[in-house]
Design an enzyme around this catalytic site. Structure first.
Site, PDB file in Angstrom:
ATOM      1  N   THR A  27     -28.389  98.479  20.893  1.00 11.15           N
ATOM      2  CA  THR A  27     -29.538  97.595  20.798  1.00 11.15           C
ATOM      3  C   THR A  27     -30.689  98.426  20.266  1.00 11.15           C
ATOM      4  O   THR A  27     -30.736  99.629  20.487  1.00 11.15           O
ATOM      5  CB  THR A  27     -29.878  96.975  22.162  1.00 11.15           C
ATOM      6  N   GLY A  28     -31.589  97.782  19.563  1.00  8.93           N
ATOM      7  CA  GLY A  28     -32.736  98.538  19.063  1.00  8.93           C
ATOM      8  C   GLY A  28     -33.071  98.181  17.643  1.00  8.93           C
ATOM      9  O   GLY A  28     -32.602  97.179  17.096  1.00  8.93           O
ATOM     10  N   ARG A  65     -32.142  88.575   6.278  1.00  9.10           N
ATOM     11  CA  ARG A  65     -31.995  89.966   6.734  1.00  9.10           C
ATOM     12  C   ARG A  65     -30.889  90.059   7.787  1.00  9.10           C
ATOM     13  O   ARG A  65     -30.809  89.248   8.702  1.00  9.10           O
ATOM     14  CB  ARG A  65     -33.317  90.448   7.324  1.00  9.10           C
ATOM     15  N   VAL A  66     -30.021  91.043   7.679  1.00 10.03           N
ATOM     16  CA  VAL A  66     -28.991  91.288   8.694  1.00 10.03           C
ATOM     17  C   VAL A  66     -29.243  92.667   9.282  1.00 10.03           C
ATOM     18  O   VAL A  66     -29.497  93.624   8.541  1.00 10.03           O
ATOM     19  CB  VAL A  66     -27.577  91.226   8.083  1.00 10.03           C
ATOM     20  N   GLY A  67     -29.183  92.758  10.619  1.00  5.53           N
ATOM     21  CA  GLY A  67     -29.396  94.039  11.287  1.00  5.53           C
ATOM     22  C   GLY A  67     -28.091  94.742  11.595  1.00  5.53           C
ATOM     23  O   GLY A  67     -27.027  94.424  11.043  1.00  5.53           O
ATOM     24  N   ASP A  68     -28.174  95.689  12.516  1.00 13.34           N
ATOM     25  CA  ASP A  68     -27.008  96.518  12.850  1.00 13.34           C
ATOM     26  C   ASP A  68     -25.961  95.787  13.692  1.00 13.34           C
ATOM     27  O   ASP A  68     -24.772  96.125  13.645  1.00 13.34           O
ATOM     28  CB  ASP A  68     -27.469  97.745  13.645  1.00 13.34           C
ATOM     29  N   THR A 107     -31.573  92.469  21.877  1.00 16.34           N
ATOM     30  CA  THR A 107     -30.171  92.224  21.557  1.00 16.34           C
ATOM     31  C   THR A 107     -29.312  92.368  22.811  1.00 16.34           C
ATOM     32  O   THR A 107     -29.630  93.175  23.685  1.00 16.34           O
ATOM     33  CB  THR A 107     -29.738  93.267  20.501  1.00 16.34           C
ATOM     34  N   GLY A 125     -32.742  97.913  14.104  1.00 21.12           N
ATOM     35  CA  GLY A 125     -31.456  97.897  13.434  1.00 21.12           C
ATOM     36  C   GLY A 125     -31.325  98.788  12.212  1.00 21.12           C
ATOM     37  O   GLY A 125     -30.261  99.378  11.980  1.00 21.12           O
TER      38      GLY A 125
HETATM   39  N1  GLY Z   1     -30.648  95.425  16.751  1.00 20.32           N
HETATM   40  C1  GLY Z   1     -30.924  94.132  16.304  1.00 20.32           C
HETATM   41  C2  GLY Z   1     -31.388  94.055  14.931  1.00 20.32           C
HETATM   42  O1  GLY Z   1     -32.016  94.985  14.429  1.00 20.32           O
HETATM   43  O2  GLY Z   1     -31.152  93.046  14.309  1.00 20.32           O
END
Ligand code: GLY
Length: 308
Positions: free
Chosen positions: A227-228, A204-207, A176, A230
């Site tokens: 970043t990482g 799917r949606v991440g952080d 990210t 999520g």
């Molecule tokens: N940090 C990116 C995600 O998990 O989508």
């Protein structure tokens, strides 16, 4: 009196192999140059963050824009958020598939909508109505990622567990991109953009694009981009957790390190964080083997890929 501008960016925190370092360093340098040139001309922190993130979205090195990780069904699906710390105006998009630069769509939401967040085809329609061209999803898919997805799915079929979320750090990849900036007017902003995680389920949606999770900015506290992995970051609302500690008196560096320690201690999460306070102090921490980052201030440029 004018504030001295600061631009701090990241290009992912993961077990980056040696052969990927040069491309990450070049991408970081290009993004810093684009964003800082705007700050030097008196542009806003939001402008600088948007420009720096867009450069990394355009660079196939990173998991954002073209070159993103692929979903289970072989498509690129991206999320991005942009936030202005001066007035808390925010724009976010998620699960977009036909935009080369999701951060530009996030900017359009920030500037032109009473809403904060759009997803999927609604986000794409909003972007198109405000002048952005739509692309074909296959324009964003590159052979490197098709090969990576093929290997991940072959491993799954062979009965190996999916290491994207739970495996050893040397197999997990979180690339990210994000930026935080302080402009000459004393305002801060933050932006984060991602293609998400490899082999993720469609939808799917991440952080990264969730306000307070992978991104946040408030002149009363700090600007942050993460970043990482999520899911743990989301459960801890880690971006807001970190800026609240700055507001409570911790230095950005103390807060960044505390956030990454908390991420691991509470949920075993992996990742990296950048923080910037309105007085120009920065914080950076990660618990992944490597993190790509860059800093530009009037004193010069500092960038690299740090190791743990
Ligand atoms: N940090 C990116 C995600 O998990 O989508």
């Amino acid at each position: 009196m004018k504030t001295q501008p600061v631009l701090l960016i990241h290009g992912g925190a993961w077990a980056m192999p040696d052969e990927a370092i040069a491309a990450h360093e070049a991408g970081i340098a290009n993004a810093l140059a684009a964003g800082y040139a705007l700050l030097e001309r008196g542009a806003s922190a939001v402008d600088a963050v948007e420009a720096a993130v867009a450069v990394m979205e355009d660079d196939e090195t990173f998991d954002a824009g073209r070159g993103s990780f692929l979903t289970q069904d072989g498509r690129v699906q991206m999320d991005a958020l942009l936030m202005n710390g001066e007035n808390l105006r925010t724009g976010g998009v998620a699960c977009v598939e036909r935009l080369r630069n999701p951060i530009h769509a996030a900017r359009l939401v920030l500037d032109h909508s009473p809403h904060v967040y759009f997803v999927g085809t609604g986000a794409e329609r909003f972007a198109r109505q405000h002048g952005m061209a739509l692309c074909d999803n296959m324009d964003l898919v590159i052979p490197r990622e098709q090969e990576r997805l093929y290997k991940a799915q072959a491993a799954e079929l062979a009965g190996h567990s999916d290491t994207t979320f739970s495996g050893p750090l040397d197999s997990a990849s979180h690339d990210t991109v994000g930026a935080v900036a302080l402009d000459t007017h004393g305002n801060i902003a933050a932006g984060t953009s991602t293609g998400g995680t490899l082999n993720k389920a469609p939808g799917r949606v991440g952080d990264s694009s969730l306000i307070g999770c992978g991104c946040y900015a408030d002149n009363l506290s700090a600007a942050v981009s993460l970043t990482g992995w999520g899911e743990p970051i989301m459960k801890l609302v880690l971006g807001k957790w970190a800026v609240d500690r700055v507001a409570a008196g911790a230095s950005p560096q103390e807060s960044a390190q505390a956030a990454i320690d908390y991420l691991f201690a509470r949920l075993g999460g992996h990742g990296g964080i950048i923080l910037l306070s309105p007085d120009g102090r920065i914080g950076l921490a990660h618990n992944t083997p490597r993190m790509a980052w860059g800093l530009r201030t009037p004193a010069g440029l500092e960038s690299g890929v740090t190791r743990n």
